[in-house]
Design a protein around this motif. Structure first.
Motif, PDB file in Angstrom:
ATOM      1  N   GLU A 280      51.188  15.003  -1.563  1.00  8.22           N
ATOM      2  CA  GLU A 280      50.849  14.200  -1.291  1.00  8.22           C
ATOM      3  C   GLU A 280      50.624  12.326  -2.005  1.00  8.22           C
ATOM      4  OE1 GLU A 280      45.680  13.657  -0.136  1.00  8.22           O
ATOM      5  OE2 GLU A 280      46.618  15.756  -1.075  1.00  8.22           O
ATOM      6  N   GLU A 281      50.512  12.348  -3.048  1.00 10.60           N
ATOM      7  CA  GLU A 281      50.625  11.546  -3.745  1.00 10.60           C
ATOM      8  C   GLU A 281      52.098  10.735  -4.050  1.00 10.60           C
ATOM      9  OE1 GLU A 281      47.882   9.841  -5.228  1.00 10.60           O
ATOM     10  OE2 GLU A 281      46.973  11.534  -4.648  1.00 10.60           O
ATOM     11  N   GLU A 282      53.504  11.458  -3.559  1.00  8.07           N
ATOM     12  CA  GLU A 282      54.287  10.416  -3.954  1.00  8.07           C
ATOM     13  C   GLU A 282      55.024  10.893  -1.677  1.00  8.07           C
ATOM     14  OE1 GLU A 282      56.388  12.084  -7.263  1.00  8.07           O
ATOM     15  OE2 GLU A 282      54.587  12.191  -8.645  1.00  8.07           O
ATOM     16  N   ASP A 283      55.180  11.478  -1.583  1.00  6.65           N
ATOM     17  CA  ASP A 283      55.985  11.903  -0.110  1.00  6.65           C
ATOM     18  C   ASP A 283      55.118  11.181   0.659  1.00  6.65           C
ATOM     19  OD1 ASP A 283      56.968  13.978  -1.763  1.00  6.65           O
ATOM     20  OD2 ASP A 283      56.424  15.418  -1.311  1.00  6.65           O
ATOM     21  N   PHE A 284      54.694  10.531   0.904  1.00  6.58           N
ATOM     22  CA  PHE A 284      54.394   9.614   1.782  1.00  6.58           C
ATOM     23  C   PHE A 284      54.058   8.234   1.839  1.00  6.58           C
ATOM     24  CE2 PHE A 284      52.444  14.209   1.984  1.00  6.58           C
ATOM     25  CZ  PHE A 284      52.543  14.089   3.846  1.00  6.58           C
TER      26      PHE A 284
ATOM     27  N   LEU B 266      56.327  10.429   5.064  1.00  2.54           N
ATOM     28  CA  LEU B 266      57.213  11.227   5.047  1.00  2.54           C
ATOM     29  C   LEU B 266      57.773  11.240   6.714  1.00  2.54           C
ATOM     30  CD1 LEU B 266      58.712  13.324   4.225  1.00  2.54           C
ATOM     31  CD2 LEU B 266      56.248  14.820   5.424  1.00  2.54           C
ATOM     32  N   ARG B 267      59.040  11.141   7.106  1.00  2.00           N
ATOM     33  CA  ARG B 267      59.867  11.390   8.161  1.00  2.00           C
ATOM     34  C   ARG B 267      60.367  12.933   8.768  1.00  2.00           C
ATOM     35  NH1 ARG B 267      65.179  11.609   8.574  1.00  2.00           N
ATOM     36  NH2 ARG B 267      65.880  11.363  11.273  1.00  2.00           N
ATOM     37  N   ALA B 268      60.097  12.726   9.709  1.00  2.00           N
ATOM     38  CA  ALA B 268      59.947  14.244  10.047  1.00  2.00           C
ATOM     39  C   ALA B 268      61.036  14.872  10.461  1.00  2.00           C
ATOM     40  CB  ALA B 268      59.463  14.882  11.503  1.00  2.00           C
ATOM     41  N   GLY B 269      62.281  14.289  10.021  1.00  2.00           N
ATOM     42  CA  GLY B 269      64.024  14.709   9.777  1.00  2.00           C
ATOM     43  C   GLY B 269      63.891  14.646   8.651  1.00  2.00           C
ATOM     44  N   ASP B 270      63.430  14.471   7.977  1.00  4.67           N
ATOM     45  CA  ASP B 270      63.595  14.722   6.478  1.00  4.67           C
ATOM     46  C   ASP B 270      62.691  15.985   5.836  1.00  4.67           C
ATOM     47  OD1 ASP B 270      64.717  11.564   5.760  1.00  4.67           O
ATOM     48  OD2 ASP B 270      62.871  10.991   5.592  1.00  4.67           O
ATOM     49  N   TYR B 271      62.000  16.011   6.198  1.00  5.81           N
ATOM     50  CA  TYR B 271      61.456  17.108   6.191  1.00  5.81           C
ATOM     51  C   TYR B 271      61.757  19.145   6.408  1.00  5.81           C
ATOM     52  CZ  TYR B 271      57.870  20.316   5.313  1.00  5.81           C
ATOM     53  OH  TYR B 271      56.691  21.810   4.718  1.00  5.81           O
TER      54      TYR B 271
ATOM     55  N   THR C  66      59.930  10.872  13.813  1.00  2.00           N
ATOM     56  CA  THR C  66      58.694  10.563  13.447  1.00  2.00           C
ATOM     57  C   THR C  66      57.880  10.826  12.306  1.00  2.00           C
ATOM     58  OG1 THR C  66      57.715  11.820  15.662  1.00  2.00           O
ATOM     59  CG2 THR C  66      56.635  11.803  14.171  1.00  2.00           C
ATOM     60  N   GLU C  67      57.091   9.687  12.169  1.00  2.00           N
ATOM     61  CA  GLU C  67      57.104   9.255  10.021  1.00  2.00           C
ATOM     62  C   GLU C  67      55.263   9.710  10.300  1.00  2.00           C
ATOM     63  OE1 GLU C  67      58.795   5.792   7.778  1.00  2.00           O
ATOM     64  OE2 GLU C  67      56.932   5.304   7.803  1.00  2.00           O
ATOM     65  N   PHE C  68      54.774  10.849   9.225  1.00  2.00           N
ATOM     66  CA  PHE C  68      53.948  10.638   8.978  1.00  2.00           C
ATOM     67  C   PHE C  68      53.488   9.841   7.951  1.00  2.00           C
ATOM     68  CE2 PHE C  68      55.914  15.064  10.038  1.00  2.00           C
ATOM     69  CZ  PHE C  68      56.004  15.014  11.155  1.00  2.00           C
ATOM     70  N   GLU C  69      52.018   8.999   8.168  1.00  2.00           N
ATOM     71  CA  GLU C  69      51.739   7.902   7.518  1.00  2.00           C
ATOM     72  C   GLU C  69      51.516   8.727   5.690  1.00  2.00           C
ATOM     73  OE1 GLU C  69      51.916   4.147   5.474  1.00  2.00           O
ATOM     74  OE2 GLU C  69      52.865   5.087   7.765  1.00  2.00           O
ATOM     75  N   ASP C  70      50.724  10.072   6.166  1.00  2.00           N
ATOM     76  CA  ASP C  70      49.372  10.081   4.848  1.00  2.00           C
ATOM     77  C   ASP C  70      49.863  11.459   5.269  1.00  2.00           C
ATOM     78  OD1 ASP C  70      47.390  10.323   7.048  1.00  2.00           O
ATOM     79  OD2 ASP C  70      46.927   8.501   6.445  1.00  2.00           O
TER      80      ASP C  70
ATOM     81  N   ALA D 208      49.894  16.187  13.261  1.00  2.00           N
ATOM     82  CA  ALA D 208      51.031  16.282  13.804  1.00  2.00           C
ATOM     83  C   ALA D 208      51.800  17.407  14.117  1.00  2.00           C
ATOM     84  CB  ALA D 208      52.295  15.873  13.392  1.00  2.00           C
ATOM     85  N   ILE D 209      51.699  19.065  13.189  1.00  2.00           N
ATOM     86  CA  ILE D 209      52.001  20.327  13.052  1.00  2.00           C
ATOM     87  C   ILE D 209      51.326  21.255  13.827  1.00  2.00           C
ATOM     88  CG2 ILE D 209      51.804  22.358  11.242  1.00  2.00           C
ATOM     89  CD1 ILE D 209      52.341  20.407   8.669  1.00  2.00           C
ATOM     90  N   GLY D 210      49.611  20.724  13.544  1.00  2.00           N
ATOM     91  CA  GLY D 210      48.706  21.551  14.393  1.00  2.00           C
ATOM     92  C   GLY D 210      49.094  21.211  15.687  1.00  2.00           C
ATOM     93  N   LYS D 211      49.024  20.151  16.198  1.00  2.00           N
ATOM     94  CA  LYS D 211      49.218  19.846  17.642  1.00  2.00           C
ATOM     95  C   LYS D 211      50.351  21.128  18.306  1.00  2.00           C
ATOM     96  CE  LYS D 211      49.622  16.020  20.822  1.00  2.00           C
ATOM     97  NZ  LYS D 211      50.889  16.153  21.707  1.00  2.00           N
ATOM     98  N   THR D 212      51.940  20.490  17.852  1.00  3.50           N
ATOM     99  CA  THR D 212      52.969  21.273  17.858  1.00  3.50           C
ATOM    100  C   THR D 212      52.959  22.643  17.937  1.00  3.50           C
ATOM    101  OG1 THR D 212      56.046  20.623  18.137  1.00  3.50           O
ATOM    102  CG2 THR D 212      54.542  20.831  15.936  1.00  3.50           C
ATOM    103  N   MET D 213      52.260  23.242  17.176  1.00  2.00           N
ATOM    104  CA  MET D 213      51.994  24.348  17.166  1.00  2.00           C
ATOM    105  C   MET D 213      50.959  25.307  18.207  1.00  2.00           C
ATOM    106  SD  MET D 213      51.155  25.236  13.119  1.00  2.00           S
ATOM    107  CE  MET D 213      51.255  27.002  12.961  1.00  2.00           C
ATOM    108  N   ARG D 214      49.564  24.367  18.438  1.00  2.75           N
ATOM    109  CA  ARG D 214      48.789  24.813  20.023  1.00  2.75           C
ATOM    110  C   ARG D 214      50.275  24.196  21.219  1.00  2.75           C
ATOM    111  NH1 ARG D 214      45.725  21.857  16.320  1.00  2.75           N
ATOM    112  NH2 ARG D 214      43.629  23.187  15.597  1.00  2.75           N
TER     113      ARG D 214
END
Length: 109
Positions: free
Chosen positions: A33-37, A39-44, A74-78, A85-91
């Motif tokens: 949470e401290e270092e990875d954001f 975070l770009r979706a493609g990198d993950y 898509t970039e996740f700010e935090d 985003a994960i919850g939305k796409t899973m639903r």
């Protein structure tokens, strides 16, 4: 993908920790949470796409199965944006199995 094709045991310490962690919890423990954001979706996806995610007691999918519905740019700010985003796409893609505490019934005999 068969259970033998995963890079690690879906229920081992790198996966769902003996079925104690599901969905979001499995995916979030792969980031710091401290270092990875931000975070770009493609990198993950590139790093973890082949990793297993246990959705419920009977269902394991890959990170790729979930992230195929999220644009790589898509970039996740935090971590909160990541969770949302994960919850939305899973639903939206029938990968969500938890419907809240009210959906469970417990009886004691």
């Amino acid at each position: 993908m068969s259970s033998h094709d995963w890079p690690h045991d879906p229920d081992g310490e790198q996966g769902s920790e003996g079925r104690r962690k599901y969905g979001h919890a499995v995916m979030v423990k792969k980031v710091d949470e401290e270092e990875d954001f931000p975070l770009r979706a493609g990198d993950y996806r590139e790093e973890f796409g082949g990793h297993p995610v246990r959705l419920d007691a009977d269902t394991v999918v890959s990170v790729e199965d979930i992230f195929q519905h999220i644009d790589d740019d898509t970039e996740f700010e935090d971590i909160v944006a990541f969770h949302k985003a994960i919850g939305k796409t899973m639903r939206e893609n029938d990968l969500w199995t938890y419907e809240g505490a009210d959906a469970f019934t417990r009886t004691r005999g």
